[in-house]
Design a protein around this motif. Structure first.
Motif, PDB file in Angstrom:
ATOM      1  N   GLY A 115      62.410  39.647  39.216  1.00 49.93           N
ATOM      2  CA  GLY A 115      61.086  39.058  39.066  1.00 49.93           C
ATOM      3  C   GLY A 115      60.704  38.827  37.620  1.00 49.93           C
ATOM      4  O   GLY A 115      61.514  38.407  36.797  1.00 49.93           O
ATOM      5  N   ALA A 116      59.440  39.121  37.310  1.00 51.48           N
ATOM      6  CA  ALA A 116      58.914  38.856  35.969  1.00 51.48           C
ATOM      7  C   ALA A 116      59.656  39.653  34.904  1.00 51.48           C
ATOM      8  O   ALA A 116      59.910  39.156  33.807  1.00 51.48           O
ATOM      9  N   THR A 117      60.031  40.897  35.225  1.00 52.52           N
ATOM     10  CA  THR A 117      60.754  41.711  34.247  1.00 52.52           C
ATOM     11  C   THR A 117      62.091  41.072  33.908  1.00 52.52           C
ATOM     12  O   THR A 117      62.448  40.926  32.735  1.00 52.52           O
ATOM     13  N   ALA A 118      62.845  40.655  34.917  1.00 51.89           N
ATOM     14  CA  ALA A 118      64.126  39.994  34.667  1.00 51.89           C
ATOM     15  C   ALA A 118      63.917  38.684  33.909  1.00 51.89           C
ATOM     16  O   ALA A 118      64.670  38.368  32.988  1.00 51.89           O
ATOM     17  N   GLY A 119      62.904  37.926  34.282  1.00 48.07           N
ATOM     18  CA  GLY A 119      62.617  36.667  33.593  1.00 48.07           C
ATOM     19  C   GLY A 119      62.308  36.870  32.120  1.00 48.07           C
ATOM     20  O   GLY A 119      62.795  36.129  31.257  1.00 48.07           O
ATOM     21  N   MET A 120      61.513  37.887  31.802  1.00 50.69           N
ATOM     22  CA  MET A 120      61.189  38.169  30.399  1.00 50.69           C
ATOM     23  C   MET A 120      62.444  38.562  29.622  1.00 50.69           C
ATOM     24  O   MET A 120      62.655  38.113  28.493  1.00 50.69           O
ATOM     25  N   LEU A 121      63.292  39.405  30.223  1.00 51.77           N
ATOM     26  CA  LEU A 121      64.520  39.822  29.545  1.00 51.77           C
ATOM     27  C   LEU A 121      65.457  38.637  29.336  1.00 51.77           C
ATOM     28  O   LEU A 121      66.065  38.493  28.271  1.00 51.77           O
ATOM     29  N   MET A 122      65.561  37.754  30.329  1.00 52.65           N
ATOM     30  CA  MET A 122      66.419  36.577  30.192  1.00 52.65           C
ATOM     31  C   MET A 122      65.882  35.631  29.119  1.00 52.65           C
ATOM     32  O   MET A 122      66.649  35.089  28.323  1.00 52.65           O
ATOM     33  N   ASN A 123      64.574  35.410  29.102  1.00 53.02           N
ATOM     34  CA  ASN A 123      63.983  34.548  28.083  1.00 53.02           C
ATOM     35  C   ASN A 123      64.163  35.142  26.700  1.00 53.02           C
ATOM     36  O   ASN A 123      64.420  34.410  25.732  1.00 53.02           O
ATOM     37  N   PHE A 124      64.009  36.454  26.577  1.00 52.78           N
ATOM     38  CA  PHE A 124      64.197  37.111  25.283  1.00 52.78           C
ATOM     39  C   PHE A 124      65.644  36.951  24.827  1.00 52.78           C
ATOM     40  O   PHE A 124      65.905  36.631  23.667  1.00 52.78           O
ATOM     41  N   GLY A 155      60.536  49.781  28.012  1.00 52.27           N
ATOM     42  CA  GLY A 155      60.306  51.128  28.497  1.00 52.27           C
ATOM     43  C   GLY A 155      60.691  51.229  29.951  1.00 52.27           C
ATOM     44  O   GLY A 155      60.706  50.236  30.673  1.00 52.27           O
ATOM     45  N   TYR A 156      61.017  52.406  30.380  1.00 54.01           N
ATOM     46  CA  TYR A 156      61.334  52.660  31.775  1.00 54.01           C
ATOM     47  C   TYR A 156      60.226  53.512  32.347  1.00 54.01           C
ATOM     48  O   TYR A 156      59.899  54.564  31.807  1.00 54.01           O
ATOM     49  N   SER A 157      59.632  53.100  33.446  1.00 54.38           N
ATOM     50  CA  SER A 157      58.491  53.814  33.996  1.00 54.38           C
ATOM     51  C   SER A 157      58.845  55.224  34.452  1.00 54.38           C
ATOM     52  O   SER A 157      57.990  56.089  34.508  1.00 54.38           O
ATOM     53  N   LYS A 158      60.098  55.490  34.763  1.00 59.38           N
ATOM     54  CA  LYS A 158      60.485  56.831  35.203  1.00 59.38           C
ATOM     55  C   LYS A 158      61.402  57.497  34.190  1.00 59.38           C
ATOM     56  O   LYS A 158      62.051  58.477  34.484  1.00 59.38           O
ATOM     57  N   GLY A 159      61.490  56.956  32.995  1.00 60.66           N
ATOM     58  CA  GLY A 159      62.355  57.533  31.969  1.00 60.66           C
ATOM     59  C   GLY A 159      63.752  56.954  32.049  1.00 60.66           C
ATOM     60  O   GLY A 159      64.224  56.546  33.093  1.00 60.66           O
ATOM     61  N   SER A 160      64.411  56.896  30.920  1.00 58.16           N
ATOM     62  CA  SER A 160      65.763  56.385  30.855  1.00 58.16           C
ATOM     63  C   SER A 160      66.730  57.439  31.383  1.00 58.16           C
ATOM     64  O   SER A 160      66.594  58.614  31.106  1.00 58.16           O
ATOM     65  N   THR A 161      67.704  57.004  32.163  1.00 54.04           N
ATOM     66  CA  THR A 161      68.719  57.906  32.694  1.00 54.04           C
ATOM     67  C   THR A 161      70.091  57.316  32.388  1.00 54.04           C
ATOM     68  O   THR A 161      70.198  56.134  32.069  1.00 54.04           O
ATOM     69  N   PRO A 162      71.151  58.126  32.505  1.00 54.62           N
ATOM     70  CA  PRO A 162      72.489  57.599  32.217  1.00 54.62           C
ATOM     71  C   PRO A 162      72.870  56.392  33.069  1.00 54.62           C
ATOM     72  O   PRO A 162      73.733  55.628  32.697  1.00 54.62           O
ATOM     73  N   GLY A 163      72.221  56.158  34.216  1.00 55.36           N
ATOM     74  CA  GLY A 163      72.545  55.023  35.066  1.00 55.36           C
ATOM     75  C   GLY A 163      71.819  53.744  34.702  1.00 55.36           C
ATOM     76  O   GLY A 163      72.054  52.709  35.310  1.00 55.36           O
ATOM     77  N   ASP A 164      70.911  53.778  33.712  1.00 59.59           N
ATOM     78  CA  ASP A 164      70.177  52.574  33.320  1.00 59.59           C
ATOM     79  C   ASP A 164      71.102  51.606  32.603  1.00 59.59           C
ATOM     80  O   ASP A 164      72.001  52.013  31.871  1.00 59.59           O
ATOM     81  N   PRO A 165      70.893  50.296  32.781  1.00 63.53           N
ATOM     82  CA  PRO A 165      71.790  49.327  32.142  1.00 63.53           C
ATOM     83  C   PRO A 165      71.618  49.329  30.628  1.00 63.53           C
ATOM     84  O   PRO A 165      70.500  49.389  30.120  1.00 63.53           O
ATOM     85  N   PRO A 166      72.737  49.258  29.899  1.00 64.28           N
ATOM     86  CA  PRO A 166      72.632  49.152  28.443  1.00 64.28           C
ATOM     87  C   PRO A 166      72.144  47.765  28.038  1.00 64.28           C
ATOM     88  O   PRO A 166      72.252  46.807  28.809  1.00 64.28           O
ATOM     89  N   LEU A 167      71.606  47.657  26.844  1.00 60.55           N
ATOM     90  CA  LEU A 167      71.097  46.385  26.349  1.00 60.55           C
ATOM     91  C   LEU A 167      72.194  45.323  26.348  1.00 60.55           C
ATOM     92  O   LEU A 167      71.935  44.152  26.617  1.00 60.55           O
ATOM     93  N   SER A 168      73.443  45.721  26.092  1.00 60.12           N
ATOM     94  CA  SER A 168      74.541  44.746  26.091  1.00 60.12           C
ATOM     95  C   SER A 168      74.699  44.090  27.468  1.00 60.12           C
ATOM     96  O   SER A 168      75.024  42.906  27.562  1.00 60.12           O
ATOM     97  N   PHE A 169      74.432  44.827  28.542  1.00 61.77           N
ATOM     98  CA  PHE A 169      74.487  44.257  29.890  1.00 61.77           C
ATOM     99  C   PHE A 169      73.343  43.269  30.093  1.00 61.77           C
ATOM    100  O   PHE A 169      73.541  42.161  30.579  1.00 61.77           O
ATOM    101  N   VAL A 170      72.138  43.677  29.710  1.00 58.13           N
ATOM    102  CA  VAL A 170      70.951  42.834  29.881  1.00 58.13           C
ATOM    103  C   VAL A 170      71.075  41.560  29.063  1.00 58.13           C
ATOM    104  O   VAL A 170      70.671  40.483  29.495  1.00 58.13           O
ATOM    105  N   ALA A 171      71.689  41.646  27.873  1.00 52.60           N
ATOM    106  CA  ALA A 171      71.771  40.498  26.968  1.00 52.60           C
ATOM    107  C   ALA A 171      72.892  39.524  27.316  1.00 52.60           C
ATOM    108  O   ALA A 171      72.942  38.435  26.769  1.00 52.60           O
ATOM    109  N   ASP A 172      73.761  39.879  28.239  1.00 54.80           N
ATOM    110  CA  ASP A 172      74.894  39.012  28.582  1.00 54.80           C
ATOM    111  C   ASP A 172      74.494  38.041  29.693  1.00 54.80           C
ATOM    112  O   ASP A 172      74.230  38.456  30.821  1.00 54.80           O
ATOM    113  N   PRO A 173      74.459  36.728  29.403  1.00 52.67           N
ATOM    114  CA  PRO A 173      74.044  35.743  30.418  1.00 52.67           C
ATOM    115  C   PRO A 173      74.901  35.760  31.685  1.00 52.67           C
ATOM    116  O   PRO A 173      74.452  35.322  32.737  1.00 52.67           O
ATOM    117  N   LYS A 174      76.128  36.272  31.621  1.00 53.71           N
ATOM    118  CA  LYS A 174      76.975  36.349  32.822  1.00 53.71           C
ATOM    119  C   LYS A 174      76.366  37.271  33.873  1.00 53.71           C
ATOM    120  O   LYS A 174      76.714  37.171  35.050  1.00 53.71           O
TER     121      LYS A 174
END
Length: 158
Positions: free
Chosen positions: A143-152, A96-115
């Protein structure tokens, strides 16, 4: 982001995300954010509505907190199967996004790419601290949010 995903802001300035479980305003969030019962909060919905809420309780063993919206509804509850019909052999994950999702938010494909995953460090109060970062569009998920996404992401690739 679904209509039942909300931002929760507490009077001390701390924030969390939550899920609207019922149309009459039961909100599930992280227990460590609720702290305890009778704490005042403001709920913000993706459609821009704002509502008053009060914490009802915390299950510390599961890190779950419950709030109740006091502003009259109805509220857009998430669509969940009744009677615990969720398959037990699947992993459920919500972002979830605390301020709502906007067109500038990263797509899941970006978050899921280890590069796109980085580890940074900074000195604070004489101690070097290390943390994870996903830089995107001039901003950082860190921080913790990035760590959780990387671990996932690593779990999904295993």
């Amino acid at each position: 982001m679904t209509p039942g995903t909300v931002s929760v802001q507490f009077a001390d300035g701390s924030t969390s995300t939550g899920l609207l479980l019922t149309a009459d305003g039961d909100v599930l969030t992280a227990g460590h954010c609720c702290v305890g019962p009778n704490r005042q909060a403001t709920i913000r919905l993706p459609d821009g509505r704002v509502a008053d809420a009060t914490t009802r309780g915390v299950d510390r063993s599961r890190n779950l907190g419950l709030l109740k919206i006091s502003t009259p509804g109805p509220w857009p509850a998430i669509d969940m199967p009744a009677g615990g019909d969720l398959p037990r052999n699947l992993i459920y994950f919500g972002i979830g996004y605390s301020k709502g999702s906007t067109p500038g938010d990263p797509p899941l494909s970006f978050v899921a790419d280890p590069k796109n995953h980085e580890r940074h460090s900074r000195e604070w109060q004489g101690v070097v601290r290390h943390f994870y970062v996903l830089p995107y569009g001039g901003y950082y998920i860190w921080g913790a949010t990035a760590g959780m996404l990387m671990n996932f992401q690593a779990f999904l690739r295993a």
